[in-house]
Design an enzyme around this catalytic site. Structure first.
Site, PDB file in Angstrom:
ATOM      1  N   THR A 167      -9.473   2.443  -3.764  1.00 13.09           N
ATOM      2  CA  THR A 167      -9.696   3.069  -5.060  1.00 13.09           C
ATOM      3  C   THR A 167     -11.160   3.046  -5.471  1.00 13.09           C
ATOM      4  OG1 THR A 167      -7.458   2.485  -5.782  1.00 13.09           O
ATOM      5  CG2 THR A 167      -9.053   2.990  -7.507  1.00 13.09           C
ATOM      6  N   SER A 181      -5.819   2.099   1.213  1.00 10.52           N
ATOM      7  CA  SER A 181      -5.433   0.902   1.970  1.00 10.52           C
ATOM      8  C   SER A 181      -3.964   0.852   2.398  1.00 10.52           C
ATOM      9  CB  SER A 181      -5.805  -0.367   1.210  1.00 10.52           C
ATOM     10  OG  SER A 181      -5.032  -0.547   0.047  1.00 10.52           O
ATOM     11  N   THR A 193      -6.863  -2.159  -2.962  1.00  9.64           N
ATOM     12  CA  THR A 193      -6.165  -3.343  -3.458  1.00  9.64           C
ATOM     13  C   THR A 193      -4.765  -3.517  -2.879  1.00  9.64           C
ATOM     14  OG1 THR A 193      -5.378  -2.099  -5.386  1.00  9.64           O
ATOM     15  CG2 THR A 193      -7.436  -3.339  -5.630  1.00  9.64           C
ATOM     16  N   ASP A 194      -4.138  -2.448  -2.389  1.00  8.16           N
ATOM     17  CA  ASP A 194      -2.746  -2.550  -1.944  1.00  8.16           C
ATOM     18  C   ASP A 194      -2.566  -3.530  -0.791  1.00  8.16           C
ATOM     19  OD1 ASP A 194      -2.116  -0.729  -3.877  1.00  8.16           O
ATOM     20  OD2 ASP A 194      -1.301   0.792  -2.524  1.00  8.16           O
TER      21      ASP A 194
END
Length: 333
Positions: free
Chosen positions: A12, A53, A86-87
Site C-alpha cells: 500500500t 503483498s 501489510t497483509d
C-alpha cells in the site's frame, strides 16, 4: 546517524488508484520522495519488486531474504528498511528474523493508506523506520508502524484498516518512537539464527488447515495428497481438534510431512491440556506446538525447517528450536 539501505517491495505504501482499486505501482525512489529523512541519515534504494503483498510467493520472500544478507555484507551499511505490504509483512519479517545473524537492525514498515492520501501514514512510518534502523542494534528484525516498534517474532496484523495495524497479542510492546527518538522498552529473546537456505528450484508446499465445529480431516488429507511437505494445523483453544484429526496428523507425520500446531485464539501459548483430540494427543501424534506464534509465522517456521534439511527428524528438530527462545544447541543436549 548512518547509511541506510531501503529495500522496496511494493504494498500500500507504493500504491496508486488504478480506476477500480489500488495497486502497488510506485518504485522505491517515488516512495522515498514522500518522506522526510531523519537528520544525519543517507539513503540508498534497492527496487526489488513492487507487488501487492497478498501476491507474494515463497520465491519473492527468499529473494528478499538473500538481498538483505547481500546488503549487510557491506560493513559501511548501518541498517536496512524494508517497505512492504501489510497483509503478509508479518511472514516476510519473521522469515528474515529467523535467519538474521547481524547486530544491525532490519526494520519493516508500510502503510494502511495509499500514496497521496490526505494525512496518509506512509511518510511517518517510513521516517520512523529509518530512525529505528539507524539508532538500534542487537534487537533482530523489527516492525516500525504507527509510532511503535515491534519485534518481528510474534507480531501480527491485528487491524484490517486502522492505522495502528500491528501488535504481538501475547507480549508487551518492544518500543516507542517519538520526538526524534526510539525508546526500547524490552529486549526480545531470540534463538540462534538459522543458516541462509539455498534457493530451491521448487519451494516446498506448506499448507494451513483450520479446525472448527464439525471439522474433519478432509482438508488436512487433501493437503497431503496435493504434495504438502508441511502443514500448519490451526486448532481451537490452546491447540485442540478431534481424535479423527489426530489420526490424520499421525499418518501425515509417518509419511514425512512436518506438522506444526497453532491456535486460532489471538493470544496465549499452545498448551498440552486436553486429550480426546486435544493438544496432548496431537503432540503425541507428532505435531510440533508453536508456542505463541500464529498461523502465518508458524508456516514460515515450517518452511525454514524444510529448507534446512531433507531429513524429517532434523526438520522437526530445527522447527522446535526455531520456535523456542532457547539456543538450538541446547536442544541437542
Amino acid at each position: 546517524m548512518g547509511r541506510i539501505v531501503v529495500i522496496s517491495t511494493g504494498g500500500t505504501i507504493a500504491s496508486r488508484w488504478t480506476g477500480s482499486g489500488f495497486a502497488a505501482e510506485a518504485d522505491g525512489r517515488e516512495v522515498m520522495a514522500t518522506a522526510p529523512l531523519p537528520e544525519g541519515i543517507t539513503v540508498e534504494v534497492v527496487d526489488l519488486f513492487s507487488v501487492n503483498s497478498p501476491r507474494l510467493t515463497t520465491a519473492h520472500q527468499l529473494t528478499l531474504l538473500r538481498t538483505v544478507h547481500e546488503v549487510l555484507a557491506d560493513p559501511a551499511v548501518d541498517g536496512i528498511v524494508v517497505t512492504h505490504g501489510t497483509d503478509t509483512l508479518e511472514e516476510s519479517a519473521f522469515l528474515v528474523d529467523l535467519h538474521h545473524h547481524d547486530p544491525r537492525s532490519v526494520v519493516f514498515t508500510g502503510s494502511q493508506l495509499p500514496m497521496g492520501s490526505t494525512e496518509g501514514d506512509g511518510p511517518g512510518n517510513l521516517y520512523d523506520a529509518l530512525l529505528t534502523a539507524a539508532t538500534t542494534r542487537g534487537l533482530g528484525v523489527l516492525v516500525a508502524f504507527a509510532g511503535r516498534v515491534h519485534a518481528a517474532r510474534g507480531t501480527m496484523k491485528t487491524q484490517a484498516v486502522a492505522l495502528d495495524a500491528f501488535a504481538d497479542p501475547s507480549r508487551e510492546l518492544l518500543g516507542k518512537i517519538g520526538f526524534g527518538k526510539v525508546t526500547v522498552l524490552r529486549h526480545p529473546q531470540r534463538p540462534q539464527p538459522l543458516s541462509l537456505p539455498a534457493m530451491p528450484e521448487l519451494p516446498p508446499r506448506v499448507d494451513m488447515v483450520m479446525h472448527h465445529a464439525d471439522g474433519d480431516p478432509v482438508l488436512l488429507n487433501a493437503a497431503v495428497a496435493a504434495g504438502a511437505r508441511g502443514i500448519v494445523l490451526v486448532g481451537t483453544g490452546a491447540g485442540n481438534a478431534t481424535p479423527e484429526i489426530v489420526e490424520a496428523v499421525r499418518e501425515a507425520v509417518a509419511r514425512g510431512v512436518l506438522v506444526a500446531l497453532t491456535t486460532r485464539v489471538p493470544a496465549g501459548p499452545v498448551t498440552e491440556i486436553y486429550t480426546h483430540g486435544g493438544a496432548v494427543d496431537l503432540v503425541a501424534a507428532g505435531a510440533v506446538p508453536t508456542g505463541t506464534l500464529r498461523a502465518g509465522q508458524a508456516r514460515i517456521a515450517v518452511l525454514s525447517a524444510l529448507l534446512s534439511s531433507e531429513d524429517p527428524a532434523e526438520q522437526a528438530r530445527v522447527l522446535s528450536a526455531s520456535l523456542s527462545e532457547e539456543d538450538p544447541a541446547l536442544v541437542d543436549a
